[in-house]
Design a protein around this motif. Sequence first.
Motif, PDB file in Angstrom:
ATOM      1  N   ALA A  53      22.822  41.932  65.796  1.00 48.78           N
ATOM      2  CA  ALA A  53      23.777  41.375  64.838  1.00 48.78           C
ATOM      3  C   ALA A  53      23.381  40.000  64.333  1.00 48.78           C
ATOM      4  CB  ALA A  53      25.170  41.318  65.473  1.00 48.78           C
ATOM      5  N   TYR A  54      22.788  39.173  65.210  1.00 50.73           N
ATOM      6  CA  TYR A  54      22.541  37.779  64.851  1.00 50.73           C
ATOM      7  C   TYR A  54      21.078  37.435  64.608  1.00 50.73           C
ATOM      8  CZ  TYR A  54      27.371  37.606  66.240  1.00 50.73           C
ATOM      9  OH  TYR A  54      28.725  37.860  66.325  1.00 50.73           O
ATOM     10  N   ARG A  55      20.184  38.416  64.817  1.00 50.26           N
ATOM     11  CA  ARG A  55      18.760  38.168  64.527  1.00 50.26           C
ATOM     12  C   ARG A  55      18.170  39.220  63.596  1.00 50.26           C
ATOM     13  NH1 ARG A  55      15.077  38.162  69.423  1.00 50.26           N
ATOM     14  NH2 ARG A  55      13.574  37.429  67.880  1.00 50.26           N
ATOM     15  N   PHE A  56      18.266  40.483  64.018  1.00 51.35           N
ATOM     16  CA  PHE A  56      17.496  41.535  63.367  1.00 51.35           C
ATOM     17  C   PHE A  56      18.175  42.168  62.156  1.00 51.35           C
ATOM     18  CE2 PHE A  56      16.051  41.996  67.982  1.00 51.35           C
ATOM     19  CZ  PHE A  56      14.953  41.165  67.803  1.00 51.35           C
ATOM     20  N   VAL A  80      18.259  34.366  70.332  1.00 49.76           N
ATOM     21  CA  VAL A  80      19.479  34.401  69.516  1.00 49.76           C
ATOM     22  C   VAL A  80      19.945  32.981  69.214  1.00 49.76           C
ATOM     23  CG1 VAL A  80      21.910  35.081  69.435  1.00 49.76           C
ATOM     24  CG2 VAL A  80      20.214  36.651  70.390  1.00 49.76           C
ATOM     25  N   TYR A  81      19.845  32.097  70.205  1.00 52.33           N
ATOM     26  CA  TYR A  81      20.273  30.712  70.022  1.00 52.33           C
ATOM     27  C   TYR A  81      19.314  29.940  69.104  1.00 52.33           C
ATOM     28  CZ  TYR A  81      22.832  31.884  74.318  1.00 52.33           C
ATOM     29  OH  TYR A  81      23.624  32.477  75.263  1.00 52.33           O
ATOM     30  N   LYS A  82      18.048  30.321  69.110  1.00 50.16           N
ATOM     31  CA  LYS A  82      17.032  29.578  68.366  1.00 50.16           C
ATOM     32  C   LYS A  82      16.774  30.150  66.977  1.00 50.16           C
ATOM     33  CE  LYS A  82      14.645  28.569  72.727  1.00 50.16           C
ATOM     34  NZ  LYS A  82      13.388  28.787  73.495  1.00 50.16           N
ATOM     35  N   GLN A  83      16.890  31.476  66.849  1.00 51.50           N
ATOM     36  CA  GLN A  83      16.521  32.141  65.599  1.00 51.50           C
ATOM     37  C   GLN A  83      17.691  32.867  64.952  1.00 51.50           C
ATOM     38  OE1 GLN A  83      13.248  34.768  66.596  1.00 51.50           O
ATOM     39  NE2 GLN A  83      12.261  33.205  67.866  1.00 51.50           N
ATOM     40  N   GLY A  84      18.872  32.672  65.491  1.00 55.20           N
ATOM     41  CA  GLY A  84      20.031  33.400  65.009  1.00 55.20           C
ATOM     42  C   GLY A  84      20.412  33.073  63.582  1.00 55.20           C
ATOM     43  N   GLN A  85      21.130  33.999  62.967  1.00 54.96           N
ATOM     44  CA  GLN A  85      21.643  33.824  61.610  1.00 54.96           C
ATOM     45  C   GLN A  85      22.902  34.688  61.483  1.00 54.96           C
ATOM     46  OE1 GLN A  85      18.830  35.558  58.742  1.00 54.96           O
ATOM     47  NE2 GLN A  85      17.721  36.431  60.456  1.00 54.96           N
ATOM     48  N   ALA A  86      23.513  34.697  60.299  1.00 59.87           N
ATOM     49  CA  ALA A  86      24.708  35.508  60.065  1.00 59.87           C
ATOM     50  C   ALA A  86      25.812  35.192  61.066  1.00 59.87           C
ATOM     51  CB  ALA A  86      24.366  37.003  60.118  1.00 59.87           C
ATOM     52  N   PHE A  87      26.060  33.920  61.286  1.00 59.27           N
ATOM     53  CA  PHE A  87      27.041  33.524  62.286  1.00 59.27           C
ATOM     54  C   PHE A  87      28.483  33.757  61.842  1.00 59.27           C
ATOM     55  CE2 PHE A  87      23.560  30.415  63.650  1.00 59.27           C
ATOM     56  CZ  PHE A  87      23.038  31.341  64.544  1.00 59.27           C
ATOM     57  N   ASP A  88      28.664  34.325  60.634  1.00 56.49           N
ATOM     58  CA  ASP A  88      30.002  34.690  60.194  1.00 56.49           C
ATOM     59  C   ASP A  88      30.394  36.085  60.680  1.00 56.49           C
ATOM     60  OD1 ASP A  88      28.078  35.871  58.599  1.00 56.49           O
ATOM     61  OD2 ASP A  88      29.289  35.794  56.769  1.00 56.49           O
ATOM     62  N   THR A  89      29.491  36.774  61.365  1.00 60.23           N
ATOM     63  CA  THR A  89      29.806  38.086  61.948  1.00 60.23           C
ATOM     64  C   THR A  89      30.660  37.892  63.193  1.00 60.23           C
ATOM     65  OG1 THR A  89      27.737  39.071  61.141  1.00 60.23           O
ATOM     66  CG2 THR A  89      28.835  40.177  62.975  1.00 60.23           C
ATOM     67  N   LEU A 114      32.724  38.451  66.769  1.00 53.96           N
ATOM     68  CA  LEU A 114      32.250  38.978  68.051  1.00 53.96           C
ATOM     69  C   LEU A 114      33.416  39.164  69.017  1.00 53.96           C
ATOM     70  CD1 LEU A 114      29.964  39.600  70.127  1.00 53.96           C
ATOM     71  CD2 LEU A 114      29.789  37.127  70.497  1.00 53.96           C
ATOM     72  N   PHE A 115      33.403  40.297  69.731  1.00 54.33           N
ATOM     73  CA  PHE A 115      34.405  40.627  70.740  1.00 54.33           C
ATOM     74  C   PHE A 115      33.690  40.775  72.069  1.00 54.33           C
ATOM     75  CE2 PHE A 115      36.901  43.686  73.204  1.00 54.33           C
ATOM     76  CZ  PHE A 115      38.218  43.279  72.995  1.00 54.33           C
ATOM     77  N   LYS A 167      29.187  27.599  69.939  1.00 53.96           N
ATOM     78  CA  LYS A 167      28.568  26.377  69.426  1.00 53.96           C
ATOM     79  C   LYS A 167      27.804  26.633  68.129  1.00 53.96           C
ATOM     80  CE  LYS A 167      28.003  24.143  73.945  1.00 53.96           C
ATOM     81  NZ  LYS A 167      27.018  23.711  74.981  1.00 53.96           N
ATOM     82  N   LEU A 168      27.380  27.872  67.935  1.00 60.32           N
ATOM     83  CA  LEU A 168      26.666  28.235  66.718  1.00 60.32           C
ATOM     84  C   LEU A 168      27.628  28.517  65.558  1.00 60.32           C
ATOM     85  CD1 LEU A 168      23.955  30.646  68.185  1.00 60.32           C
ATOM     86  CD2 LEU A 168      23.674  28.250  67.532  1.00 60.32           C
ATOM     87  N   GLY A 169      28.912  28.517  65.864  1.00 61.30           N
ATOM     88  CA  GLY A 169      29.913  28.764  64.828  1.00 61.30           C
ATOM     89  C   GLY A 169      30.400  30.193  64.754  1.00 61.30           C
ATOM     90  N   ILE A 170      30.048  31.010  65.729  1.00 54.19           N
ATOM     91  CA  ILE A 170      30.481  32.409  65.726  1.00 54.19           C
ATOM     92  C   ILE A 170      31.937  32.516  66.160  1.00 54.19           C
ATOM     93  CG2 ILE A 170      30.107  34.670  66.803  1.00 54.19           C
ATOM     94  CD1 ILE A 170      27.158  33.902  67.097  1.00 54.19           C
ATOM     95  N   ASP A 171      32.704  33.320  65.443  1.00 58.70           N
ATOM     96  CA  ASP A 171      34.096  33.610  65.801  1.00 58.70           C
ATOM     97  C   ASP A 171      34.066  34.621  66.937  1.00 58.70           C
ATOM     98  OD1 ASP A 171      36.775  34.140  65.991  1.00 58.70           O
ATOM     99  OD2 ASP A 171      36.915  35.226  64.089  1.00 58.70           O
ATOM    100  N   ALA A 172      34.024  34.120  68.170  1.00 59.40           N
ATOM    101  CA  ALA A 172      33.811  34.968  69.347  1.00 59.40           C
ATOM    102  C   ALA A 172      35.020  34.950  70.271  1.00 59.40           C
ATOM    103  CB  ALA A 172      32.567  34.514  70.102  1.00 59.40           C
ATOM    104  N   GLU A 173      35.661  36.101  70.418  1.00 61.38           N
ATOM    105  CA  GLU A 173      36.741  36.251  71.390  1.00 61.38           C
ATOM    106  C   GLU A 173      36.124  36.537  72.761  1.00 61.38           C
ATOM    107  OE1 GLU A 173      39.592  39.219  70.363  1.00 61.38           O
ATOM    108  OE2 GLU A 173      39.613  38.689  68.240  1.00 61.38           O
ATOM    109  N   PHE A 174      36.765  36.035  73.826  1.00 53.82           N
ATOM    110  CA  PHE A 174      36.287  36.326  75.178  1.00 53.82           C
ATOM    111  C   PHE A 174      37.488  36.704  76.042  1.00 53.82           C
ATOM    112  CE2 PHE A 174      34.803  35.579  79.483  1.00 53.82           C
ATOM    113  CZ  PHE A 174      33.495  36.054  79.443  1.00 53.82           C
ATOM    114  N   HIS A 175      37.440  37.907  76.617  1.00 49.75           N
ATOM    115  CA  HIS A 175      38.545  38.424  77.409  1.00 49.75           C
ATOM    116  C   HIS A 175      38.075  38.696  78.836  1.00 49.75           C
ATOM    117  CE1 HIS A 175      40.917  39.128  73.718  1.00 49.75           C
ATOM    118  NE2 HIS A 175      39.746  39.440  73.180  1.00 49.75           N
ATOM    119  N   VAL A 176      38.741  38.086  79.793  1.00 50.66           N
ATOM    120  CA  VAL A 176      38.449  38.338  81.203  1.00 50.66           C
ATOM    121  C   VAL A 176      39.265  39.542  81.656  1.00 50.66           C
ATOM    122  CG1 VAL A 176      38.539  37.411  83.539  1.00 50.66           C
ATOM    123  CG2 VAL A 176      37.974  35.896  81.621  1.00 50.66           C
TER     124      VAL A 176
END
Length: 230
Positions: A129-132, A152-161, A163-164, A188-197
Amino acid sequence: MSLGPIHVIRQKNICSAAVIFLHGSGDTGQGVLDWLKFLVGDFALPHIKFYFPTAPLIPYTPSNGELSNVWFDRYDITPEVPEHEESLNVISQEIQGLIKTIRKDDNLPLHKIVVGGFSMGGALALHTAYRFSPGLAGAFTLSSFLNTDSAVYKQGQAFDTPLFMCHGDRDTMVPLSWGHKTHENLKKLGIDAEFHVIKNTMHEMKKHEILNLFQWIQKILSEKRQTDSQ
């Protein structure tokens, strides 16, 4: 290296979106599909086609080089080692080929395709999703992590995708702290990332976790449809 069998869940209605679900190490597309059916029954999300590919059979270093259905090799199962770039680059070509086939066969744009997976499958989903294949509708991970120096942290892109992410609080194979750290780095890259324990859960999937995932998938795809109509 090439993908194994791909199992597909088709809906009766016209396909307007697709989900690629990547299994964990040592499993198969059929195996994770059976697991999901055991948890939630014969699921059917309107207009959404599910693809369950099988990873290639390759030597896997953490298993003393024995052949296993894994998406890529690892030097060790810990975030502190480098990523196995060669095998990641090879499998990326296979997954991009699958996405290209889905786009052609189902007549779908990238922003109507979601990719995700369990454990190692989730890690590959993040690279996808964030590189390829930037521009996908969304990504999800279940009990997954990225290495500390991940590309992913170094070459990532499309950070508007969006994430769940879900992770069991009793996971001893992939500790919760690894998932938390991955989430923090992606945020930190700006990804809208939900995290559920997921409470009282080891390295496994749970019914309510999958049901929440399905709700999230329908939500983001609905938002994409609304954007397209404007």
